[in-house]
Design a protein around this motif. Structure first.
Motif, PDB file in Angstrom:
ATOM      1  N   PHE A  20      -0.691  -7.762  -3.884  1.00 38.35           N
ATOM      2  CA  PHE A  20      -0.023  -6.108  -4.202  1.00 38.35           C
ATOM      3  C   PHE A  20       0.675  -5.894  -5.513  1.00 38.35           C
ATOM      4  CE2 PHE A  20       0.804  -2.619  -2.500  1.00 38.35           C
ATOM      5  CZ  PHE A  20       0.489  -1.804  -3.080  1.00 38.35           C
ATOM      6  N   LEU A  23      -1.540  -6.340  -8.445  1.00 39.85           N
ATOM      7  CA  LEU A  23      -2.938  -5.536  -8.750  1.00 39.85           C
ATOM      8  C   LEU A  23      -2.109  -4.140  -9.031  1.00 39.85           C
ATOM      9  CD1 LEU A  23      -4.471  -6.841  -5.372  1.00 39.85           C
ATOM     10  CD2 LEU A  23      -4.988  -7.452  -7.468  1.00 39.85           C
ATOM     11  N   LEU A  40      -7.949  -9.191  -7.944  1.00 40.21           N
ATOM     12  CA  LEU A  40      -8.350  -9.312  -6.412  1.00 40.21           C
ATOM     13  C   LEU A  40      -9.052 -10.591  -6.048  1.00 40.21           C
ATOM     14  CD1 LEU A  40      -8.219  -7.951  -4.330  1.00 40.21           C
ATOM     15  CD2 LEU A  40     -10.118  -6.578  -4.385  1.00 40.21           C
ATOM     16  N   LYS A 117      -4.106   2.045  -3.787  1.00 39.37           N
ATOM     17  CA  LYS A 117      -4.258   0.915  -3.930  1.00 39.37           C
ATOM     18  C   LYS A 117      -3.300   0.128  -3.034  1.00 39.37           C
ATOM     19  CE  LYS A 117      -4.509  -0.285  -8.901  1.00 39.37           C
ATOM     20  NZ  LYS A 117      -3.817  -0.637 -10.479  1.00 39.37           N
ATOM     21  N   THR A 120      -6.594   0.449  -0.774  1.00 42.63           N
ATOM     22  CA  THR A 120      -7.809   0.340  -0.621  1.00 42.63           C
ATOM     23  C   THR A 120      -7.472  -1.689  -0.640  1.00 42.63           C
ATOM     24  OG1 THR A 120      -8.457   1.489  -2.373  1.00 42.63           O
ATOM     25  CG2 THR A 120      -9.051  -0.978  -2.563  1.00 42.63           C
ATOM     26  N   PHE A 121      -5.967  -2.219  -0.988  1.00 43.64           N
ATOM     27  CA  PHE A 121      -5.442  -3.804  -0.479  1.00 43.64           C
ATOM     28  C   PHE A 121      -5.728  -4.514   0.338  1.00 43.64           C
ATOM     29  CE2 PHE A 121      -5.096  -2.673  -5.472  1.00 43.64           C
ATOM     30  CZ  PHE A 121      -6.380  -3.750  -5.770  1.00 43.64           C
TER      31      PHE A 121
END
Length: 407
Positions: A20, A23, A40, A117, A120-121
């Motif tokens: 994470f 990213l 990703l 993020k 989403t992640f």
């Protein structure tokens, strides 16, 4: 299985946080999402989650899509989030630099940690856990990380919808949009956002002889006053009250007029932003504006104006509070951290609005991150909330689609 899911997420806690952080360190401004998309995809594949790829409307406009496939036919669950982040403004004002990915007191700081993020992640990482455990489900789970969301999604969600990548194929299809709701609220109603430019047409002249011209700015002042009156009318209308979202609104958001200090301005453009309740349409909004223009022209024949709607209308939508996905998330949230789910509405739009409006798939909004930190120089997310979100998303899929051993 619930215990196995929770234990599997905890077993990967440090790896998930490290991934994470990597990213978050990508500067994925809108139109520059390629690096974060590649990182990703590479990271998912390195962790054994191979059913992942990129869908592009044009080169360099990545939408990352991954699948977890079920062992029996059934509905599709679509997770939705975006890859792009808003600009970091003046980086010198940040105590934690926006793309360093600093971790302090159990929080990860950086631009995009909240918007979005973390949501989403955490959904994609839920796919890793489903794949690790090979949880048997009916149907399929689709994970989407789209580009372009912050500028209305023409290359992102709208393209996936237009080309049929996201569509309703089963009566029980459902989804979750992972925008931030502080992991305690679920937005089941969302305002719509409709923008238009209204161009007021005057007549240019040397402003030493203003009587030879028609000032578009002077005429625009009348329109601004009428828009303010419209706002008062719609925001206090007792017949349009929604229990979960604030009153409707309309505002002149931008003004552009005039070309020189010694010229009577022949044009003035007003950008007008309207926030709609579920059930309202753009046609109703356009009629309101045209009625104002017609009235002003009747009162003053020199008043002339044209309306030009923007692309990217986000429709107002509402999800049934009794939809099964709502109960699944409620149950999962309670199981993970004991929190009771609150059902709320959202003032701003998300890509879920397009999905619900165009497909009928119920897609409420639920994700980690405090939306009040969105866009600030203090943007950060609790790592415990990020990890909990992964657990909640996996459990929600299991509750909705899982095949129990007893069956």
């Amino acid at each position: 299985m619930e215990e196995r899911i929770i234990e599997a997420v905890e077993a990967r806690r440090e790896d998930f946080i490290r991934f994470f952080r990597e990213l978050v360190q990508c500067k994925s401004y809108t139109k520059h999402e390629q690096e974060v998309a590649k990182k990703l995809i590479d990271g998912l594949k390195a962790r054994g989650f191979d059913d992942v790829g990129v869908i592009e409307r044009a080169p360099g406009r990545p939408n990352v899509v991954a699948y977890y496939r079920g062992v029996e036919d059934g509905p599709t669950c679509t997770f939705n989030g975006h890859l792009d982040v808003i600009p970091a403004q003046d980086e010198s004002e940040w105590e934690h630099q926006p793309f360093d990915g600093d971790i302090e007191d159990g929080k990860l700081y950086g631009r995009g940690t909240v918007d979005m993020k973390s949501g989403t992640f955490s959904s994609f990482f839920a796919g890793i856990v489903l794949n690790d455990l090979q949880i048997p489900i009916r149907g399929n789970v689709m994970f989407t990380g789209v580009c372009d969301e912050l500028i209305c999604g023409k290359d992102g969600i709208l393209y996936l919808l237009k080309e049929g990548y996201i569509k309703k194929t089963h009566p029980d299809d459902f989804g979750i949009n992972c925008e931030p709701t502080n992991l305690c609220e679920m937005n089941v109603a969302t305002k719509g956002v409709f923008r238009v430019d209204i161009v007021i047409i005057g007549k240019g002249a040397f402003n030493a002889r203003p009587y030879l011209g028609i000032s578009a700015i002077d005429k625009a002042a009348k329109l601004i006053e009428a828009i303010q009156e419209l706002h008062e009318k719609i925001s206090t209308d007792p017949n349009h009250v929604h229990p979960l979202i604030a009153p409707r609104s309309v505002q002149v958001a931008m003004i552009d007029g005039g070309e020189a200090s010694n010229v009577v301005p022949d044009r003035c453009k007003l950008t007008v932003t309207r926030r709609l309740h579920p059930g309202e349409t753009t046609e109703e909004c356009m009629k309101d504006y045209q009625d104002i223009i017609d009235r002003l022209h009747e009162e003053d024949p020199e008043f002339q104006a044209e309306i030009h709607p923007w692309e990217g209308f986000r429709p107002p939508v509402e999800v049934d509070e009794n939809a099964p996905v709502v109960d699944a998330v409620r149950r999962a949230l309670k199981r993970v951290n004991g929190t009771e789910l609150a059902l709320t509405g959202s003032e701003g739009g998300t890509d879920a609005s397009h999905v619900v409006a165009q497909t009928g798939i119920p897609m409420p909004v639920f994700g980690p991150g405090d939306h009040l930190l969105l866009g600030t120089i203090y943007e950060h997310v609790s790592l415990d909330d990020f990890i909990d979100a992964i657990k909640i998303y996996v459990l929600s899929v299991y509750y909705m689609m899982g095949i129990r051993e007893a069956e």
